[in-house]
Motif scaffolding. Sequence first.
Motif: not given
Length: 381
Positions: A295, A199, A209, A286, A230, A212, A228, A307, A282-284, A207
């Motif tokens: 992204t 992330y 988180v 938001s 960050l 997450l 993970l 995403n 990858c992870t977003y 976002k």
Amino acid sequence: MKIGFITSEYPHPKVSHAAGIATSIKNLAVALVKKGQNVTVFVYHQKESTIVFDEGVEIHLIKKETFKLFTWYFYRKYVQKYVNKVVKEKDIDVLEAADWTGITAFMNFKAPLVIRFHGSDAYFCKLDGRKQKFKNFMFEKLALQKAKAYVAPTTYAGIETQKIFGLNKKKIKTIHYGLQLDNFQNDNPSIYNRDTILYIGTIIRKKGVLELAEIFNKVIKEKPNAKLILIGGDSSDIKTGTTSTFKLMEHIFSDEAKKQVNYLGKIPYEEVKEHIKKAHVCTYPSFAETLGMVTIESMAMQKPVVNTSIGWAQELIEDNVSGYLVHPTKVDDYAAKIVTLLNDEKLCEQIGKAAKLKVEDLFDINKNADINIEYYKSIIT
């Protein structure tokens, strides 16, 4: 053509702050210079007033000043005077500014003004479900009303901003942010650190988180060796008043998950790109973006991205083809998509290739700079 950008951030060692807006502006500014355009960037709220040059861009740092009364007004007039002096000296054709805080409210320029929707306070308050201060709304509205035209990085951001401020739809053009794709090459996409989830972004509630943290708890149950990572600055939390959102995340992580989390804070940009290369997924997740630079950077480097499914993200990723779109509140579904990717190397490779093609099609700054140039020309003629 001579183009000026007014901004509070830009990626340069002498500039106080640089985040996503800064990256997108620099990408465009440098691409415009390479195409023969003359670019001047005005960066306000700086420690000193000076001029520096970087990759063909002339950067004017404008010192932050305070006044006995109404600094919010008189500093704007101070910036206006500085910018107009340079506009006259250099015969600048068009100026561009961001919508955030309505910095150009009360300013009158000697060149047409375009405002790009990097994300106003009103826009983010709407997406966050927060009440905005009336003063902030009025500053942003006044700034937008005085602009000759607007650019939206996604159609979603354009529509939402238009509805919030009652703008003329015909004056809004969608032009995506872009990347210098040569800077985001991944020659060995099959080489990465297994089960590593990445992330990148500010550690802040909007976002996603906190969600997450819950998601990673679910992932760990299926993949005990998952990690993970960050990357990004910590932030205070507007809802609880806590000075550290990462501390809130720590309270959410299970004991098993906490052992597998590595929070790196802010790190140099080149190091960030290396972490993207090494990531498995990858992870977003938001809740609030206008586009989301990290992204498309991850997609360019052939990474499978999980995403958010909210508005703007649907313009970046084709779900189940060039990535996955899941609402951040659907924690089980979100975790399941991550686990699916961690368990399937061929799927990761397939999605990574499709992601790269998507970025090459929509987010190549060399193509998008041409679109910007034509739009600027249409405004000044």
